[in-house]
Scaffold this active site. Structure first.
Site, PDB file in Angstrom:
ATOM      1  N   GLY A 142       0.823  -1.208   0.000  1.00 43.02           N
ATOM      2  CA  GLY A 142       0.000   0.000   0.000  1.00 43.02           C
ATOM      3  C   GLY A 142       0.851   1.250   0.000  1.00 43.02           C
ATOM      4  N   TYR A 143       1.314   1.648  -1.168  1.00 45.25           N
ATOM      5  CA  TYR A 143       2.166   2.839  -1.299  1.00 45.25           C
ATOM      6  C   TYR A 143       1.455   3.943  -2.093  1.00 45.25           C
ATOM      7  CZ  TYR A 143       6.707   1.220   0.592  1.00 45.25           C
ATOM      8  OH  TYR A 143       7.741   0.823   1.408  1.00 45.25           O
ATOM      9  N   SER A 144       1.308   3.748  -3.400  1.00 43.22           N
ATOM     10  CA  SER A 144       0.798   4.809  -4.278  1.00 43.22           C
ATOM     11  C   SER A 144      -0.646   5.190  -3.947  1.00 43.22           C
ATOM     12  CB  SER A 144       0.871   4.371  -5.741  1.00 43.22           C
ATOM     13  OG  SER A 144       2.199   4.185  -6.153  1.00 43.22           O
ATOM     14  N   SER A 176      -1.040  -3.989  -6.409  1.00 40.21           N
ATOM     15  CA  SER A 176      -0.960  -5.256  -7.136  1.00 40.21           C
ATOM     16  C   SER A 176      -1.512  -6.417  -6.313  1.00 40.21           C
ATOM     17  CB  SER A 176       0.491  -5.555  -7.524  1.00 40.21           C
ATOM     18  OG  SER A 176       0.996  -4.554  -8.370  1.00 40.21           O
ATOM     19  N   GLU A 259      12.322  -3.426  -4.035  1.00 43.15           N
ATOM     20  CA  GLU A 259      11.282  -3.488  -5.057  1.00 43.15           C
ATOM     21  C   GLU A 259      11.865  -3.179  -6.432  1.00 43.15           C
ATOM     22  OE1 GLU A 259       7.011  -1.459  -6.335  1.00 43.15           O
ATOM     23  OE2 GLU A 259       8.270  -0.480  -4.831  1.00 43.15           O
ATOM     24  N   THR A 386       8.913   5.960 -11.974  1.00 45.52           N
ATOM     25  CA  THR A 386       9.035   6.121 -13.418  1.00 45.52           C
ATOM     26  C   THR A 386      10.498   6.152 -13.860  1.00 45.52           C
ATOM     27  OG1 THR A 386       9.104   8.538 -13.355  1.00 45.52           O
ATOM     28  CG2 THR A 386       6.922   7.510 -13.418  1.00 45.52           C
ATOM     29  N   GLU A 388      11.874   8.330 -15.648  1.00 44.22           N
ATOM     30  CA  GLU A 388      12.383   9.692 -15.487  1.00 44.22           C
ATOM     31  C   GLU A 388      12.863   9.935 -14.055  1.00 44.22           C
ATOM     32  OE1 GLU A 388       9.862   9.400 -18.979  1.00 44.22           O
ATOM     33  OE2 GLU A 388       9.543   8.835 -16.893  1.00 44.22           O
TER      34      GLU A 388
END
Length: 404
Positions: A142-144, A176, A259, A386, A388
């Site tokens: 549970g991050y984003s 996920s 991760e 990302t 970037e």
């Protein structure tokens, strides 16, 4: 002289371990488990409601679990194999030699376990690590959040103090396999008045807790492991906080290293047929047995070289990590390289398949799975940070570029 004798003895012991490991794997890894998984359903994730896709899968998992080799380098007291770094490297090499699949895929192994080993207290380690090693509990992350992706520290899921508990409210996204998970490791804001990197805590709780709900997210590929996850007055004991309250960002950063290293591994082919052989199925070969498309042959050759470089770099990363010498930002470089490489692999597969590679109707058919997998790889350079953002970390923390 003593050092030389010690080195010779260690080499001899390692060679004995290699021979014993090779013999054990040959005797205990079923032939069916020496082939690449054909789908996500063919991977064993463990958990309370886990089901084996086949009898060989069950046999392989149980034998490796009983050996402690689902987590070979974890301490034996937590269900691991207690292997040294050198022994673990030998085991990986011997499994790769016969194409053996991992017996258990688990966010608990790849991410939470290392964080618990470093930051967890004795009670947390004894409670959770053996269950991870035995595949008894399936974890999700549970991050984003909808407004906290790459800028993760802006997360707003709140945990308010209520005696010995926290009351959690908020939402996570891109969680996920949340709809299959038993427990979640979650970042929550415990001090809304602190700076955004402060006041965050890392907490564990059961997904069957009252107030937890999930909703799958459909992707363009027609399949998705992702979910939205909602928390509505979820009561969680404060004892479930890993590390210090309001210092969860330290745990989160450490876990992200693992991760990103895990995600980078998708750039390595591992077991399965080389790209050139797959391409030859459609394109054919010339009179010399070479792939009958010079341009595609060159692309595959470049890819194979880069894939070998990534594999060598991954081995070096493991060795440095075991020796406590790894640069904390190196996983970002690996994550960038591995995910971009995986996207290249699937671009080549689509080119090699020609018009047939566009077939969509049957998700389980050999051709139908190809465009879906190709579309899925587009997320590789977004999830876990990302490309970037990864390049920015490399520029700032490894290359020390001015203005980065």
């Amino acid at each position: 002289m003593t050092d030389s004798k010690t080195s010779d003895s260690e080499s001899a012991d390692l060679e004995t371990f290699r021979n014993e490991t090779r013999a054990w794997l040959e005797a205990n890894c079923p032939p069916e488990m020496r082939k690449p998984a054909t789908s996500d359903a063919d991977v064993f994730w463990g958990g309370r409601n886990a089901k084996f896709s086949s009898e060989p899968q069950r046999i392989w998992f149980e034998r490796m679990r009983d050996k402690g080799w689902t987590v070979p380098d974890w301490p034996k007291e937590y269900g691991g194999g207690g292997l040294s770094a050198a022994e673990h490297k030998v085991l990986r090499a011997e499994m790769a030699r016969i194409g053996a699949r991992p017996p258990l895929s688990s966010f608990g192994i790849w991410m939470l376990g290392p964080a618990l080993l470093k930051y967890g207290n004795d009670a947390q380690k004894k409670e959770h690590l053996p269950k991870i090693a035995a595949g008894e509990i399936r974890w999700c992350q549970g991050y984003s959040e909808p407004n906290a992706g790459s800028d993760l520290a802006s997360l707003q899921t709140r945990a308010e103090s209520d005696g010995d508990d926290f009351i959690i409210n908020g939402q996570k996204i891109w969680t996920s396999y949340a709809n299959y998970a038993d427990w979640i490791f979650c970042l929550v804001r415990t001090d809304p008045t602190a700076k955004k990197h402060d006041g965050i805590s890392f907490i564990l709780f059961d997904m069957t807790s009252k107030g937890v709900s999930t909703k799958p997210i459909l992707l363009i590929s027609g399949y998705s492991p992702f979910c939205e996850t909602f928390f509505d007055n979820v009561r969680v004991p404060k004892a479930n906080v890993v590390g210090q309250i309001n210092r969860g960002w330290d745990v989160a950063k450490y876990l992200l290293q693992h991760e990103r290293a895990m995600i980078s591994g998708m750039g390595e082919r591992g077991v399965g047929r080389p790209l050139g052989q797959i391409a030859a199925d459609t394109i054919g070969t010339d009179g010399q047995g070479k792939l009958d498309d010079a341009m595609l042959r060159g692309q595959i050759a470049r890819f194979d070289v880069d894939e070998a470089a990534l594999a060598a770099c991954a081995e070096r990363a493991v060795d440095l990590a075991k020796a406590g010498q790894a640069h904390p930002a190196f996983s970002s470089a690996m994550k960038y390289y591995g995910t971009e490489l995986n996207k290249r692999r699937h671009e080549i597969l689509m080119s090699a398949g020609g018009v047939d590679a566009l077939e969509w109707e049957s998700e389980r058919s050999r051709q139908g799975a190809r465009p879906r997998a190709w579309l899925r790889t587009k997320a590789n350079s977004i999830e876990g940070g990302t490309s970037e953002v990864m390049l920015g970390i490399v520029a700032k923390r490894i290359l020390d570029l001015p203005g980065a």
